[in-house]
Design an enzyme around this catalytic site. Sequence first.
Site, PDB file in Angstrom:
ATOM      1  N   GLY A   7       0.824  -1.188  -0.120  1.00  0.00           N
ATOM      2  CA  GLY A   7       0.062  -0.158   0.162  1.00  0.00           C
ATOM      3  C   GLY A   7       1.416   0.964  -0.046  1.00  0.00           C
ATOM      4  O   GLY A   7       2.134   0.962   0.563  1.00  0.00           O
ATOM      5  N   GLY A  56       0.592  -5.348   0.312  1.00  0.00           N
ATOM      6  CA  GLY A  56      -0.665  -4.680  -0.491  1.00  0.00           C
ATOM      7  C   GLY A  56      -0.470  -6.094  -1.875  1.00  0.00           C
ATOM      8  O   GLY A  56      -1.668  -6.621  -2.375  1.00  0.00           O
ATOM      9  N   GLU A  75       5.669  -5.841   7.193  1.00  0.00           N
ATOM     10  CA  GLU A  75       5.414  -4.805   8.037  1.00  0.00           C
ATOM     11  C   GLU A  75       5.376  -4.640   9.959  1.00  0.00           C
ATOM     12  O   GLU A  75       5.791  -3.185  10.326  1.00  0.00           O
ATOM     13  CB  GLU A  75       3.604  -5.346   8.376  1.00  0.00           C
ATOM     14  CG  GLU A  75       3.150  -4.614   7.058  1.00  0.00           C
ATOM     15  CD  GLU A  75       3.082  -6.083   6.160  1.00  0.00           C
ATOM     16  OE1 GLU A  75       2.171  -5.793   5.304  1.00  0.00           O
ATOM     17  OE2 GLU A  75       3.598  -6.710   6.756  1.00  0.00           O
ATOM     18  N   ASP A 105      -1.361  -7.118   7.030  1.00  0.00           N
ATOM     19  CA  ASP A 105      -2.762  -7.251   7.202  1.00  0.00           C
ATOM     20  C   ASP A 105      -3.282  -7.489   6.074  1.00  0.00           C
ATOM     21  O   ASP A 105      -2.364  -8.519   5.764  1.00  0.00           O
ATOM     22  CB  ASP A 105      -3.363  -5.876   7.177  1.00  0.00           C
ATOM     23  CG  ASP A 105      -2.834  -4.721   5.856  1.00  0.00           C
ATOM     24  OD1 ASP A 105      -1.431  -5.221   5.626  1.00  0.00           O
ATOM     25  OD2 ASP A 105      -2.828  -3.890   5.739  1.00  0.00           O
TER      26      ASP A 105
END
Length: 349
Positions: A65, A113, A136, A144
């Site tokens: 992302g 992502g 992350e 995520d």
Amino acid sequence: MMSTVIAETVGKAGIITLNRPQAMNALTLEMVREMAACLQAWRTDDNVALVIVRGAGERGLCAGGDVVGLYHDAQARGTEGATFWAEEYQLNLDIAQYPKPYVALQTGIVLGGGIGISAHGSHRIVTDSTRVGMPETGIGFVPDVGGTYLLARAADNLGVHLALTGAHVGAAEAIACGLSDVYVPEDRLDPLVEALCETGDPGVIDNYAQSVPEGFAAERADMSRIYAADSVEQILERLDAEEADWAADAARRIRRNCPLALKVTLESVRLARGQSLAEALDTEFRVSNNMQRGTEFIEGVRAQLVDKDRSPKWNPATLEEVTPEAVAAMFGPIEDPRIADINLASKEQ
């Protein structure tokens, strides 16, 4: 301006090309929405037998992302992050439940992502340049995009290894972790795409796939034992006691990552073992928003991607200082009332 997502139908295939090569195709909200619209349109299009997702440029499918944008939103105490995650996570669930074959070409860098828009697909193809990972914890955040669900299901605790270290791995390891299915040499990808477009049959992938050695073969048994420890501290103790280069490298990687994020990540992955993908995404939505509103995400992104001094000042600074209450708070309700109207609508279809 050139569209950041190029959608086209070629033969019997719908092809989505992420088109931000200068940013390694990092996802924006606009890109998430365009992908979602394409998939929705092609669901009922009888001319589209399967979907192919690929990235423009030579650097990778998708580096994740737009983290710097999320950093600025965190500084402003905004809600753009919540909106982005709600729609991105819904897209991840839609991909997992898509009624037609979804073929993801996991070329080059595939992080965060990028895992979300590829590893939930029905056919996931790695190649010579592939480097996949969930990095992350290095920026004060947690895996995520359904990453906790995927990593929780990796054999021999390999997912815990990837989650805590944030390491990027190649084709064989990606397959071993269950993030990918088959290896196709780089020079056979274009012919494969042509065959998929011509036939609309994902079975042709077998004609181009080749075998790879077993990922993590030498250290799998040790990883299974070491990463079964109850806490991050105990995992580090076991790594330190292991006389192997891989263990020393893993311990070094873990120790440089955010202590709070490490503990929340281990809890997240273990919790996801008993969750459906939709449930895991709902949990991730709470955790992502709560982590973004804390100090560690802002500091991690500052150090790694904004100032680029690579010297984050974590607070708490050590694993021992991270309290159970601090970890539990990341899984609790989102306190910002503005996000109440941005609920993640992930439902099993």
